[in-house]
Scaffold this motif. Structure first.
Motif, PDB file in Angstrom:
ATOM      1  N   HIS B 185      74.213  56.002 -20.606  1.00  0.00           N
ATOM      2  CA  HIS B 185      74.365  56.523 -21.961  1.00  0.00           C
ATOM      3  C   HIS B 185      75.427  57.602 -22.082  1.00  0.00           C
ATOM      4  O   HIS B 185      75.605  58.173 -23.151  1.00  0.00           O
ATOM      5  CB  HIS B 185      73.017  57.080 -22.446  1.00  0.00           C
ATOM      6  CG  HIS B 185      71.935  56.058 -22.455  1.00  0.00           C
ATOM      7  ND1 HIS B 185      70.800  56.164 -21.684  1.00  0.00           N
ATOM      8  CD2 HIS B 185      71.827  54.888 -23.105  1.00  0.00           C
ATOM      9  CE1 HIS B 185      70.037  55.107 -21.886  1.00  0.00           C
ATOM     10  NE2 HIS B 185      70.634  54.318 -22.743  1.00  0.00           N
ATOM     11  N   LEU B 188      78.085  57.140 -24.932  1.00  0.00           N
ATOM     12  CA  LEU B 188      77.550  57.341 -26.275  1.00  0.00           C
ATOM     13  C   LEU B 188      77.390  58.816 -26.576  1.00  0.00           C
ATOM     14  O   LEU B 188      77.724  59.278 -27.686  1.00  0.00           O
ATOM     15  CB  LEU B 188      76.192  56.637 -26.386  1.00  0.00           C
ATOM     16  CG  LEU B 188      75.703  56.369 -27.798  1.00  0.00           C
ATOM     17  CD1 LEU B 188      74.924  55.094 -27.821  1.00  0.00           C
ATOM     18  CD2 LEU B 188      74.848  57.468 -28.308  1.00  0.00           C
ATOM     19  N   THR B 192      79.232  60.952 -29.616  1.00  0.00           N
ATOM     20  CA  THR B 192      78.529  61.711 -30.657  1.00  0.00           C
ATOM     21  C   THR B 192      79.041  63.143 -30.697  1.00  0.00           C
ATOM     22  O   THR B 192      79.262  63.699 -31.773  1.00  0.00           O
ATOM     23  CB  THR B 192      77.013  61.759 -30.403  1.00  0.00           C
ATOM     24  OG1 THR B 192      76.780  62.218 -29.081  1.00  0.00           O
ATOM     25  CG2 THR B 192      76.391  60.415 -30.586  1.00  0.00           C
ATOM     26  N   LYS B 281      70.144  55.951 -28.866  1.00  0.00           N
ATOM     27  CA  LYS B 281      71.030  55.794 -30.033  1.00  0.00           C
ATOM     28  C   LYS B 281      70.462  56.512 -31.246  1.00  0.00           C
ATOM     29  O   LYS B 281      71.190  57.136 -32.024  1.00  0.00           O
ATOM     30  CB  LYS B 281      71.196  54.306 -30.357  1.00  0.00           C
ATOM     31  CG  LYS B 281      72.270  53.619 -29.558  1.00  0.00           C
ATOM     32  CD  LYS B 281      72.337  52.142 -29.879  1.00  0.00           C
ATOM     33  CE  LYS B 281      73.120  51.418 -28.813  1.00  0.00           C
ATOM     34  NZ  LYS B 281      73.018  49.964 -28.909  1.00  0.00           N
ATOM     35  N   CYS B 284      70.969  60.305 -30.840  1.00  0.00           N
ATOM     36  CA  CYS B 284      72.374  60.682 -31.036  1.00  0.00           C
ATOM     37  C   CYS B 284      72.753  60.623 -32.513  1.00  0.00           C
ATOM     38  O   CYS B 284      73.435  61.507 -33.033  1.00  0.00           O
ATOM     39  CB  CYS B 284      73.277  59.752 -30.231  1.00  0.00           C
ATOM     40  SG  CYS B 284      73.169  60.010 -28.462  1.00  0.00           S
ATOM     41  N   LYS B 285      72.257  59.587 -33.170  1.00  0.00           N
ATOM     42  CA  LYS B 285      72.559  59.449 -34.598  1.00  0.00           C
ATOM     43  C   LYS B 285      71.996  60.627 -35.376  1.00  0.00           C
ATOM     44  O   LYS B 285      72.657  61.197 -36.249  1.00  0.00           O
ATOM     45  CB  LYS B 285      71.943  58.147 -35.103  1.00  0.00           C
ATOM     46  CG  LYS B 285      72.455  57.672 -36.443  1.00  0.00           C
ATOM     47  CD  LYS B 285      71.791  56.398 -36.880  1.00  0.00           C
ATOM     48  CE  LYS B 285      70.548  56.708 -37.676  1.00  0.00           C
ATOM     49  NZ  LYS B 285      69.829  55.516 -38.181  1.00  0.00           N
TER      50      LYS B 285
END
Lengths: 408, 304
Positions: B185, B188, B192, B281, B284-285
């Motif tokens: 990860h 990602l 971010t 995900k 992070c979002k």
């Protein structure tokens, strides 16, 4: 207890602590630890100068450091502009003296002119008189890595090697994207929107030295050999996938593609022949093996004549030695097209034949295609055979042979 | 049936019927109801029940005892904080009036997440019960197929707390540092951080980075004001050094703690899954969204 309260340096504080233990004295200090106050927004910790009683906050320290840096940057810029003006003026004058247009003047012209006008016998080339653009000899002015508020500019500043890790993370993003694309294409069965190809030729990646120097000179980051190894692994992984054009361009920053014809042999002096007074193309090279020294000339337009010390192949009595001489010609299929003239001294039969073989194969390179030259190098004919008779050791009969072993 | 066992059997039957009615326990594994061993010496039906584990006792308490449904985690309400104006302005440096702390949810963090999204993104899955960290027991709901399940009634308010805290820090111009040492990860997390305009450190952590900052950096650098851990553990499986460094430097931390992680030194732990990509995900979002939202607020309020 001491009445006066003064901020102390670290050494004094340590001494005070020791005194307290030893003598029972107390040293009253306002022990202002560097990071005692933590707030959300600013680094509001406090540092203490022993010379002055001034208490400075960390945020103020940062701003003062920034101001100093900006002042130095301005001075550097002024310097650079002055040097460039002088350089351009001098360049025009030089061109006028030499009778060349300044736009057509190159570094070689400048070097020649200065060697003529200001000759020096100094060994150190850096201390000889030079005429260079300031960008070539002044140190690189790095950007201040922070913004006004003290926030770093690079998003990986805290890793201590931001640009190296930025490069690695870019490669990782690209591999991830390409993997996902492959899955998408596999499921949908459609063709990709962009042109994507596998690489036909492999990449040659940057040396460790060049890699380390690049990061040191541009960004002043210390990069290790382990980092270079990881870099090669990551880039290799990327290069094996089906790539877009932008990915190939990204890779070209960090490596060169090996073409089918290796450039080193093509452009080097080994691939050039000379011409006689009579107009014959020839090439002479030296070869050696053990203590034999040979000097071989190969004439490009010939009919297969071989001469060794005035005699033919009969100079060598054994068939093996003759085969050694003929082997490069057989490989390159140039027995009938080439004349050979060799002179040999020293060594024995095998050594002399090996020396001629070495010299012959090196002299054949100009008259042979690139593929054949690669074949010769692969066969090991261009390398000097470094095998020499091993010395005898005391306590043994010969180099390896031991004395007779007795049980008792 | 032996005379001595009638009582136990009756209670077991009663419990079993209750379970059927309770929908939340559909498919749950309750080991102490299944008789495990029958010794040869037990000629008569002497059922030997294993002692239930602590989590299964919690299970039992919730369902089997007729308790009214209490809220399993208190809904945290921020206390109204009225700062001393002079001190606040001096520390902030920026002169804008700060009304954010008057509201319990100034940045409307609660509408960003709800229970369904957590469930769909597999946040409730933990590790095998053998990997369980003892300090994580209070965050767990139970076991299913030998995997620990998180109690989302306890993660959700903690998630809201953490997001609210991050938003407030960013609103005041703080530096956020994303930390993770999971290779899967890492891209990602770095993305971010870059998109949010903040910082990431998903690489080898040089010890003393925060405690010995002046030696390692050539320029005077600011410490990060929040450190967010997407993975609190190393690639080896031990605790990340940055957790202790932040604790030493009094830097508040936000961290996703899985059932095998140590939540002690993390100020705002988010008990949940940190291994499946869907969960990461989501986190992070959410972090990105809060940071950008807080920055928008800051822009508006600083201009005033």
């Amino acid at each position: 207890m001491a009445a006066s309260i003064q901020p102390l340096s670290i050494a004094a504080r340590v001494a005070g602590r020791k005194l307290r233990h030893m003598n029972g004295h107390g040293v009253s200090t306002p022990v202002i630890h560097k990071y005692f106050s933590r707030t959300l927004s600013t680094d509001d910790s406090v540092s203490v100068d022993s010379s002055t009683t001034k208490v400075q906050r960390r945020s103020e320290q940062i701003s003062s450091a920034m101001k100093a840096f900006l002042r130095k940057a301005k001075e550097h810029e002024v310097k650079v502009s002055q040097y460039t003006e002088e350089y351009e003026l001098g360049r025009k004058h030089l061109a006028n003296m030499m009778g060349i247009h300044p736009d057509e003047m190159t570094k070689e012209h400048i070097n020649e002119a200065i060697q003529y006008l200001l000759p020096s016998g100094l060994f150190d080339k850096g201390s000889r008189p030079q005429f260079k653009h300031p960008n070539d000899f002044l140190p690189v002015n790095l950007e201040f890595p922070f913004e006004e508020s003290g926030r770093p500019k690079h998003y990986q500043y805290y890793t201590l090697k931001p640009h190296y890790y930025e490069m690695m993370s870019e490669a990782a993003w690209r591999t991830e994207y390409l993997k996902e694309e492959e899955v998408r294409i596999g499921f949908s069965g459609q063709q990709p929107s962009e042109v994507m190809t596998h690489l036909t030729e492999e990449f040659e990646w940057m040396n460790t030295q060049a890699f380390i120097e690049m990061f040191k000179s541009q960004f002043s980051e210390t990069v290790t050999e382990a980092d270079h190894k990881r870099f090669v692994e990551v880039m290799k992984k990327l290069s094996l996938m089906r790539l877009r054009e932008q990915d190939v361009e990204f890779l070209r920053h960090y490596g060169k593609q090996k073409t089918t014809e290796s450039q080193s042999l093509d452009s080097g002096p080994d691939r050039k022949y000379l011409t006689d007074d009579k107009g014959r193309k020839y090439k002479t090279m030296h070869g050696s093996r053990k203590s034999a020294r040979a000097r071989v000339t190969v004439y490009g337009e010939g009919s297969g004549v071989i001469e060794i010390n005035g005699k033919g192949l009969e100079y060598f009595e054994s068939v093996y030695a003759r085969e050694q001489v003929l082997f490069p010609l057989v490989l390159t299929e140039s027995i009938d097209t080439v004349d050979v003239e060799a002179s040999v001294e020293g060594g024995g039969e095998m050594g002399q034949s090996g020396a001629i073989r070495h010299g012959l194969s090196n002299a054949l390179l100009p008259f042979v295609s690139q593929q054949m030259a690669n074949k010769l190098s692969l066969a090991g004919l261009l390398d000097r055979d470094s095998r020499v008779k091993e010395r005898m050791k005391p306590g043994q009969k010969k180099a390896r042979k031991k004395f007779q072993w007795n049980a008792r | 049936m032996a005379s001595g066992c009638t009582k136990k059997v009756d209670t077991i039957l009663v419990m079993f019927n209750r379970i059927k009615k309770a929908k939340s326990l559909a498919g749950a594994y309750i080991p102490h109801l299944c008789p495990q061993r029958k010794y040869k010496t037990d000629t008569k039906a002497k059922v030997v029940l294993p002692r239930p584990l602590r989590i299964e006792r919690i299970y039992e308490e919730k369902v089997f005892k007729n308790q009214t449904e209490k809220p399993l985690a208190k809904e945290v309400e921020l206390v109204d904080y009225k700062p001393m104006e002079n001190e606040y302005k001096r520390l902030l440096g920026d002169t804008f009036e700060d009304n954010a702390l008057q509201h319990p949810d100034f940045f409307q963090v609660k509408e960003m997440v709800d229970m369904q999204t957590l469930y769909r993104n597999r946040v409730h899955y933990g590790h095998h019960f053998g990997c369980r960290h003892p300090y994580m027991v209070s965050f767990l709901y139970g076991l299913r197929h030998n995997t620990d399940i998180f109690d989302l009634d306890r993660t959700l308010p903690r998630l809201h707390l953490a997001l609210n805290f991050i938003a407030h820090v960013v609103y005041r111009g703080g530096i956020v540092l994303f930390v993770s040492r999971n290779a899967q990860h890492m891209p990602l997390v770095e993305k971010t951080a870059r998109n949010a305009g903040e910082y990431s450190h998903c690489r080898f952590w040089k010890s003393g980075l925060l405690t010995n900052i002046d030696r390692l950096f050539s320029n005077l650098t600011r410490h990060p004001d929040v450190v967010i851990f997407l993975h609190t553990q190393n690639s080896i499986g031990s605790d990340h050094i940055a957790v202790t460094e932040c604790a030493k430097m009094l830097i508040p931390t936000v961290g996703v703690v899985d059932s095998n992680c140590n939540p002690t030194f993390i100020t705002y732990p988010i008990p949940g899954n940190d291994d499946s990509p869907d969960a990461v995900k989501l986190y992070c979002k959410l972090f990105e969204q809060t940071i950008l939202r807080a920055k928008e607020h800051r822009k508006r309020d600083v201009q005033k």
